[in-house]
Design a protein around this motif. Structure first.
Motif, short mmCIF file in Angstrom:
data_model
loop_
_atom_site.label_atom_id
_atom_site.label_comp_id
_atom_site.label_asym_id
_atom_site.label_seq_id
_atom_site.Cartn_x
_atom_site.Cartn_y
_atom_site.Cartn_z
N UNK A 254 0.87 -1.12 -0.12
CA UNK A 254 -0.21 -0.12 0.06
C UNK A 254 1.03 1.22 -0.25
N UNK A 255 2.06 1.44 0.74
CA UNK A 255 2.84 2.43 0.59
C UNK A 255 3.53 2.55 -0.71
N UNK A 256 3.85 1.42 -1.16
CA UNK A 256 4.80 1.68 -2.65
C UNK A 256 3.55 2.22 -3.46
N UNK A 257 2.11 1.87 -3.65
CA UNK A 257 1.04 2.08 -4.21
C UNK A 257 0.95 3.61 -4.11
N UNK B 134 2.72 9.51 -7.10
CA UNK B 134 3.47 10.50 -7.39
C UNK B 134 4.41 10.65 -8.76
N UNK B 135 4.27 9.28 -9.23
CA UNK B 135 5.19 8.88 -10.37
C UNK B 135 4.44 9.14 -11.92
N UNK C 4 -1.30 1.71 -15.19
CA UNK C 4 -1.11 2.14 -13.84
C UNK C 4 -2.34 2.90 -13.28
N UNK C 5 -3.42 3.12 -14.07
CA UNK C 5 -4.42 3.88 -13.91
C UNK C 5 -5.46 3.02 -13.03
N UNK D 198 -1.65 -1.83 -7.11
CA UNK D 198 -1.12 -1.72 -5.84
C UNK D 198 -1.80 -1.47 -4.66
N UNK D 199 -2.50 -0.12 -4.86
CA UNK D 199 -3.13 0.35 -3.48
C UNK D 199 -4.26 -0.70 -3.22
N UNK D 200 -5.07 -0.98 -4.22
CA UNK D 200 -6.22 -2.10 -3.77
C UNK D 200 -5.46 -3.42 -3.50
N UNK D 201 -4.51 -3.99 -3.84
CA UNK D 201 -3.86 -5.18 -3.29
C UNK D 201 -3.47 -4.92 -1.82
#
Length: 68
Positions: free
Chosen positions: A24-27, A32-33, A39-40, A44-47
């Motif tokens: 989640x932190x990496x997502x 910001x990238x 990526x849309x 990674x945020x959902x997982x």
């Protein structure tokens, strides 16, 4: 067989919580990238959120000293 009173599910919950927080932190960092089309979806945020929620559930449900 030796029983220590700590469920294996507690350790699985801890592991899922750690991995979920990292993903989640990496997502969130990925936001910001510059993004590509795939990526849309922000997978990674959902997982990471799903792993974090499952880990917290198992960690709290099977914590040592908690009576079932």
């Amino acid at each position: 067989m030796h029983s220590s009173g700590i469920s294996i599910w507690f350790f699985i919950g801890v592991m899922l919580t750690i991995y979920g927080a990292m993903i989640l932190g990496y997502g969130l960092y990925e936001l910001t990238l510059p993004q590509m089309a795939i990526a849309n979806f922000h997978a990674s945020i959902w997982w990471g959120a799903v792993l974090l929620a499952a880990g917290l559930f198992y960690g709290v449900r099977f914590r040592p000293g908690h009576e079932s």
